[in-house]
Design a protein around this motif. Structure first.
Motif, short mmCIF file in Angstrom:
data_model
loop_
_atom_site.label_atom_id
_atom_site.label_comp_id
_atom_site.label_asym_id
_atom_site.label_seq_id
_atom_site.Cartn_x
_atom_site.Cartn_y
_atom_site.Cartn_z
N VAL A 66 0.83 -1.20 0.00
CA VAL A 66 0.00 0.00 0.00
C VAL A 66 0.86 1.25 0.00
N SER A 67 1.88 1.30 0.85
CA SER A 67 2.70 2.51 0.92
C SER A 67 3.49 2.73 -0.37
N PHE A 68 3.98 1.67 -0.98
CA PHE A 68 4.71 1.83 -2.24
C PHE A 68 3.79 2.15 -3.41
N SER A 72 4.71 8.66 -4.77
CA SER A 72 4.98 9.35 -6.04
C SER A 72 6.12 10.36 -5.91
N TYR A 73 6.77 10.43 -4.77
CA TYR A 73 7.90 11.32 -4.53
C TYR A 73 7.58 12.77 -4.88
N THR A 74 6.41 13.22 -4.49
CA THR A 74 5.99 14.58 -4.79
C THR A 74 6.90 15.59 -4.12
N GLU A 76 9.97 15.00 -3.05
CA GLU A 76 11.37 14.62 -3.23
C GLU A 76 11.71 14.69 -4.71
N PRO A 77 11.99 15.87 -5.25
CA PRO A 77 12.17 16.03 -6.70
C PRO A 77 13.36 15.26 -7.27
N GLU A 78 14.31 14.86 -6.46
CA GLU A 78 15.46 14.11 -6.98
C GLU A 78 15.06 12.70 -7.41
N HIS A 79 13.91 12.23 -6.96
CA HIS A 79 13.44 10.90 -7.33
C HIS A 79 12.40 10.91 -8.45
N THR A 80 12.01 12.07 -8.93
CA THR A 80 10.95 12.12 -9.94
C THR A 80 11.44 11.83 -11.35
N LYS A 81 12.73 11.75 -11.56
CA LYS A 81 13.26 11.49 -12.90
C LYS A 81 12.75 10.15 -13.44
N TRP A 82 12.68 9.15 -12.60
CA TRP A 82 12.20 7.84 -13.03
C TRP A 82 10.74 7.92 -13.46
N PHE A 83 9.92 8.66 -12.70
CA PHE A 83 8.50 8.76 -13.04
C PHE A 83 8.28 9.53 -14.34
N THR A 84 9.05 10.56 -14.57
CA THR A 84 8.85 11.35 -15.79
C THR A 84 9.52 10.69 -16.99
N GLY A 85 10.48 9.82 -16.78
CA GLY A 85 11.15 9.16 -17.88
C GLY A 85 10.32 8.05 -18.50
#
Length: 98
Positions: A66-68, A72-74, A76-85
């Motif tokens: 559930v937690s994972f 969405s790392y809202t 934590e912008p350093e982790h959003t590269k994977w989501f936008t890629g």
């Protein structure tokens, strides 16, 4: 190309010979191959380690599902590269194959 031709030939034979013959043979062959692979892995690998690792990983997966799922790392912008890629096309492609 050769693998595709062989797989297509097996699929065509299975579909044209009917459910009671071709699909049954294909299903039984698949079952035998899957069980053979299971036995090979269990007998040739460290079985105790595999069983313990499976149960540990399954427990970790279920306890964090559930937690994972909602992470969405809202903030934590350093982790959003994977989501936008990964575009929606890639997500749909992986979901369809899984």
């Amino acid at each position: 190309v050769g693998i595709i031709v062989v797989v297509m030939a097996i699929a065509i034979f299975s579909a044209t010979s009917g459910v009671s013959k071709g699909v049954k043979i294909l299903s039984e062959t698949n079952l035998v191959l899957a069980l053979s692979l299971l036995l090979f892995v269990l007998l040739s690998m460290p079985t105790t380690y595999l069983i313990f690792a499976f149960s540990d990983n399954l427990g970790t997966y279920l306890s964090n599902f559930v937690s994972f799922s909602f992470k969405s790392y809202t903030y934590e912008p350093e982790h959003t590269k994977w989501f936008t890629g990964w575009t929606v096309l890639y997500w749909a492609w992986w979901c369809s194959w899984s």
